[in-house]
Scaffold this motif. Structure first.
Motif, PDB file in Angstrom:
ATOM      1  N   MET A  63       0.829  -1.204   0.000  1.00 46.69           N
ATOM      2  CA  MET A  63       0.000   0.000   0.000  1.00 46.69           C
ATOM      3  C   MET A  63       0.869   1.262   0.000  1.00 46.69           C
ATOM      4  SD  MET A  63      -2.979  -1.402   2.594  1.00 46.69           S
ATOM      5  CE  MET A  63      -3.476   0.187   3.137  1.00 46.69           C
ATOM      6  N   ASP A  64       1.972   1.238   0.718  1.00 44.26           N
ATOM      7  CA  ASP A  64       2.850   2.410   0.812  1.00 44.26           C
ATOM      8  C   ASP A  64       3.664   2.663  -0.448  1.00 44.26           C
ATOM      9  OD1 ASP A  64       1.997   2.869   3.401  1.00 44.26           O
ATOM     10  OD2 ASP A  64       3.763   1.947   4.333  1.00 44.26           O
ATOM     11  N   HIS A  65       4.051   1.601  -1.146  1.00 52.48           N
ATOM     12  CA  HIS A  65       5.011   1.768  -2.234  1.00 52.48           C
ATOM     13  C   HIS A  65       4.496   1.439  -3.636  1.00 52.48           C
ATOM     14  CE1 HIS A  65       7.532   1.295   1.406  1.00 52.48           C
ATOM     15  NE2 HIS A  65       8.086   2.368   0.880  1.00 52.48           N
ATOM     16  N   CYS A  66       3.355   0.821  -3.729  1.00 56.53           N
ATOM     17  CA  CYS A  66       2.891   0.384  -5.058  1.00 56.53           C
ATOM     18  C   CYS A  66       1.583   1.031  -5.504  1.00 56.53           C
ATOM     19  CB  CYS A  66       2.709  -1.138  -5.079  1.00 56.53           C
ATOM     20  SG  CYS A  66       4.242  -2.034  -4.824  1.00 56.53           S
ATOM     21  N   LEU A  67       0.873   1.642  -4.587  1.00 56.16           N
ATOM     22  CA  LEU A  67      -0.436   2.166  -4.946  1.00 56.16           C
ATOM     23  C   LEU A  67      -0.448   3.686  -4.894  1.00 56.16           C
ATOM     24  CD1 LEU A  67      -2.708  -0.340  -3.009  1.00 56.16           C
ATOM     25  CD2 LEU A  67      -1.980  -0.424  -5.392  1.00 56.16           C
ATOM     26  N   ASP A  68      -1.112   4.278  -5.856  1.00 57.80           N
ATOM     27  CA  ASP A  68      -1.279   5.721  -5.937  1.00 57.80           C
ATOM     28  C   ASP A  68      -2.747   6.025  -5.665  1.00 57.80           C
ATOM     29  OD1 ASP A  68      -1.522   8.381  -6.618  1.00 57.80           O
ATOM     30  OD2 ASP A  68      -0.745   8.153  -8.655  1.00 57.80           O
ATOM     31  N   ALA A  69      -3.019   6.712  -4.562  1.00 62.59           N
ATOM     32  CA  ALA A  69      -4.402   6.982  -4.156  1.00 62.59           C
ATOM     33  C   ALA A  69      -5.167   7.807  -5.183  1.00 62.59           C
ATOM     34  CB  ALA A  69      -4.424   7.688  -2.805  1.00 62.59           C
ATOM     35  N   ASP A  70      -4.458   8.500  -6.063  1.00 60.17           N
ATOM     36  CA  ASP A  70      -5.126   9.316  -7.085  1.00 60.17           C
ATOM     37  C   ASP A  70      -5.491   8.527  -8.337  1.00 60.17           C
ATOM     38  OD1 ASP A  70      -4.944  11.583  -5.486  1.00 60.17           O
ATOM     39  OD2 ASP A  70      -2.955  12.088  -6.275  1.00 60.17           O
ATOM     40  N   ASP A  71      -4.988   7.295  -8.439  1.00 56.06           N
ATOM     41  CA  ASP A  71      -5.260   6.448  -9.604  1.00 56.06           C
ATOM     42  C   ASP A  71      -6.467   5.567  -9.297  1.00 56.06           C
ATOM     43  OD1 ASP A  71      -5.018   3.794 -11.071  1.00 56.06           O
ATOM     44  OD2 ASP A  71      -3.470   4.971 -12.121  1.00 56.06           O
ATOM     45  N   SER A  72      -7.490   5.615 -10.145  1.00 56.73           N
ATOM     46  CA  SER A  72      -8.730   4.880  -9.860  1.00 56.73           C
ATOM     47  C   SER A  72      -8.521   3.367  -9.829  1.00 56.73           C
ATOM     48  CB  SER A  72      -9.825   5.243 -10.859  1.00 56.73           C
ATOM     49  OG  SER A  72      -9.457   4.852 -12.162  1.00 56.73           O
ATOM     50  N   GLN A  73      -7.655   2.847 -10.695  1.00 57.86           N
ATOM     51  CA  GLN A  73      -7.373   1.416 -10.684  1.00 57.86           C
ATOM     52  C   GLN A  73      -6.664   1.023  -9.378  1.00 57.86           C
ATOM     53  OE1 GLN A  73      -5.244  -0.040 -14.080  1.00 57.86           O
ATOM     54  NE2 GLN A  73      -5.444  -2.163 -13.476  1.00 57.86           N
ATOM     55  N   ASP A  74      -5.727   1.862  -8.919  1.00 51.76           N
ATOM     56  CA  ASP A  74      -5.031   1.601  -7.668  1.00 51.76           C
ATOM     57  C   ASP A  74      -5.975   1.722  -6.477  1.00 51.76           C
ATOM     58  OD1 ASP A  74      -2.695   1.104  -9.012  1.00 51.76           O
ATOM     59  OD2 ASP A  74      -1.626   2.873  -8.275  1.00 51.76           O
ATOM     60  N   ARG A  75      -6.919   2.650  -6.536  1.00 50.56           N
ATOM     61  CA  ARG A  75      -7.908   2.766  -5.452  1.00 50.56           C
ATOM     62  C   ARG A  75      -8.717   1.487  -5.348  1.00 50.56           C
ATOM     63  NH1 ARG A  75      -8.714   8.093  -7.282  1.00 50.56           N
ATOM     64  NH2 ARG A  75     -10.650   7.492  -8.291  1.00 50.56           N
ATOM     65  N   SER A  76      -9.062   0.918  -6.491  1.00 55.06           N
ATOM     66  CA  SER A  76      -9.802  -0.334  -6.516  1.00 55.06           C
ATOM     67  C   SER A  76      -8.967  -1.463  -5.904  1.00 55.06           C
ATOM     68  CB  SER A  76     -10.187  -0.677  -7.949  1.00 55.06           C
ATOM     69  OG  SER A  76     -10.839  -1.911  -8.012  1.00 55.06           O
ATOM     70  N   GLU A  77      -7.667  -1.501  -6.246  1.00 57.49           N
ATOM     71  CA  GLU A  77      -6.776  -2.523  -5.684  1.00 57.49           C
ATOM     72  C   GLU A  77      -6.592  -2.300  -4.184  1.00 57.49           C
ATOM     73  OE1 GLU A  77      -2.279  -4.306  -6.058  1.00 57.49           O
ATOM     74  OE2 GLU A  77      -3.078  -3.170  -7.747  1.00 57.49           O
ATOM     75  N   LEU A  78      -6.497  -1.040  -3.771  1.00 58.10           N
ATOM     76  CA  LEU A  78      -6.356  -0.725  -2.350  1.00 58.10           C
ATOM     77  C   LEU A  78      -7.560  -1.252  -1.574  1.00 58.10           C
ATOM     78  CD1 LEU A  78      -4.980   0.751   0.010  1.00 58.10           C
ATOM     79  CD2 LEU A  78      -6.212   2.813  -0.698  1.00 58.10           C
ATOM     80  N   LYS A  79      -8.727  -1.038  -2.110  1.00 58.10           N
ATOM     81  CA  LYS A  79      -9.944  -1.522  -1.479  1.00 58.10           C
ATOM     82  C   LYS A  79      -9.938  -3.048  -1.404  1.00 58.10           C
ATOM     83  CE  LYS A  79     -14.906  -0.672  -1.756  1.00 58.10           C
ATOM     84  NZ  LYS A  79     -15.962  -0.050  -2.522  1.00 58.10           N
ATOM     85  N   ALA A  80      -9.503  -3.690  -2.466  1.00 54.93           N
ATOM     86  CA  ALA A  80      -9.472  -5.158  -2.495  1.00 54.93           C
ATOM     87  C   ALA A  80      -8.453  -5.727  -1.512  1.00 54.93           C
ATOM     88  CB  ALA A  80      -9.166  -5.636  -3.925  1.00 54.93           C
ATOM     89  N   ILE A  81      -7.250  -5.171  -1.492  1.00 54.44           N
ATOM     90  CA  ILE A  81      -6.193  -5.736  -0.646  1.00 54.44           C
ATOM     91  C   ILE A  81      -6.430  -5.417   0.834  1.00 54.44           C
ATOM     92  CG2 ILE A  81      -4.498  -3.855  -0.720  1.00 54.44           C
ATOM     93  CD1 ILE A  81      -2.366  -6.093  -1.165  1.00 54.44           C
ATOM     94  N   SER A  82      -7.077  -4.293   1.120  1.00 53.72           N
ATOM     95  CA  SER A  82      -7.301  -3.928   2.511  1.00 53.72           C
ATOM     96  C   SER A  82      -8.258  -4.890   3.221  1.00 53.72           C
ATOM     97  CB  SER A  82      -7.818  -2.491   2.624  1.00 53.72           C
ATOM     98  OG  SER A  82      -9.099  -2.373   2.075  1.00 53.72           O
ATOM     99  N   ARG A  83      -9.017  -5.643   2.461  1.00 53.19           N
ATOM    100  CA  ARG A  83      -9.909  -6.652   3.061  1.00 53.19           C
ATOM    101  C   ARG A  83      -9.138  -7.745   3.782  1.00 53.19           C
ATOM    102  NH1 ARG A  83     -13.408  -8.465  -1.818  1.00 53.19           N
ATOM    103  NH2 ARG A  83     -11.831  -7.349  -2.959  1.00 53.19           N
ATOM    104  N   TYR A  84      -7.865  -7.912   3.421  1.00 45.35           N
ATOM    105  CA  TYR A  84      -7.058  -8.968   4.034  1.00 45.35           C
ATOM    106  C   TYR A  84      -6.387  -8.553   5.340  1.00 45.35           C
ATOM    107  CZ  TYR A  84      -7.820 -11.274  -0.395  1.00 45.35           C
ATOM    108  OH  TYR A  84      -8.404 -11.849  -1.487  1.00 45.35           O
ATOM    109  N   LEU A  85      -6.525  -7.276   5.693  1.00 42.17           N
ATOM    110  CA  LEU A  85      -5.922  -6.811   6.946  1.00 42.17           C
ATOM    111  C   LEU A  85      -6.713  -7.258   8.148  1.00 42.17           C
ATOM    112  CD1 LEU A  85      -4.792  -3.227   5.969  1.00 42.17           C
ATOM    113  CD2 LEU A  85      -3.332  -5.155   6.538  1.00 42.17           C
TER     114      LEU A  85
END
Length: 85
Positions: A63-85
């Motif tokens: 999340m810190d190094h691979c995702l850009d919060a301003d990119d819609s595709q990355d926001r979608s991935e952030l939402k998906a990966i955060s479910r595993y926390l």
């Protein structure tokens, strides 16, 4: 074919997983030896903790190094990966 994806945290994650693997082997041996359930449960807790810590390290680093919060595709991935926390 998958592209190589390595983070600086990966050696630490691997170390945590190897620790969990060792604990898990201990748990199996303890059960086979008929050790008390309290001792087995304590070792299982160590396995669970080591795996949880490895997972959190991996996800937070991603999340810190691979995702850009301003990119819609990355926001979608952030939402998906955060479910595993």
């Amino acid at each position: 074919m998958t592209k190589s994806h390595t983070h600086a945290s990966h050696p630490k994650v691997v170390s945590r997983l190897k620790r969990a693997e060792g604990h898990l082997r201990s748990v199996i041996a303890m059960i086979e030896e008929g050790r008390p359930c309290l001792d087995v449960a304590q070792q299982l807790q160590a396995v669970e903790s080591a795996i949880r810590n490895a997972k959190q390290e991996l996800i937070h680093d991603h999340m810190d190094h691979c995702l850009d919060a301003d990119d819609s595709q990355d926001r979608s991935e952030l939402k998906a990966i955060s479910r595993y926390l």
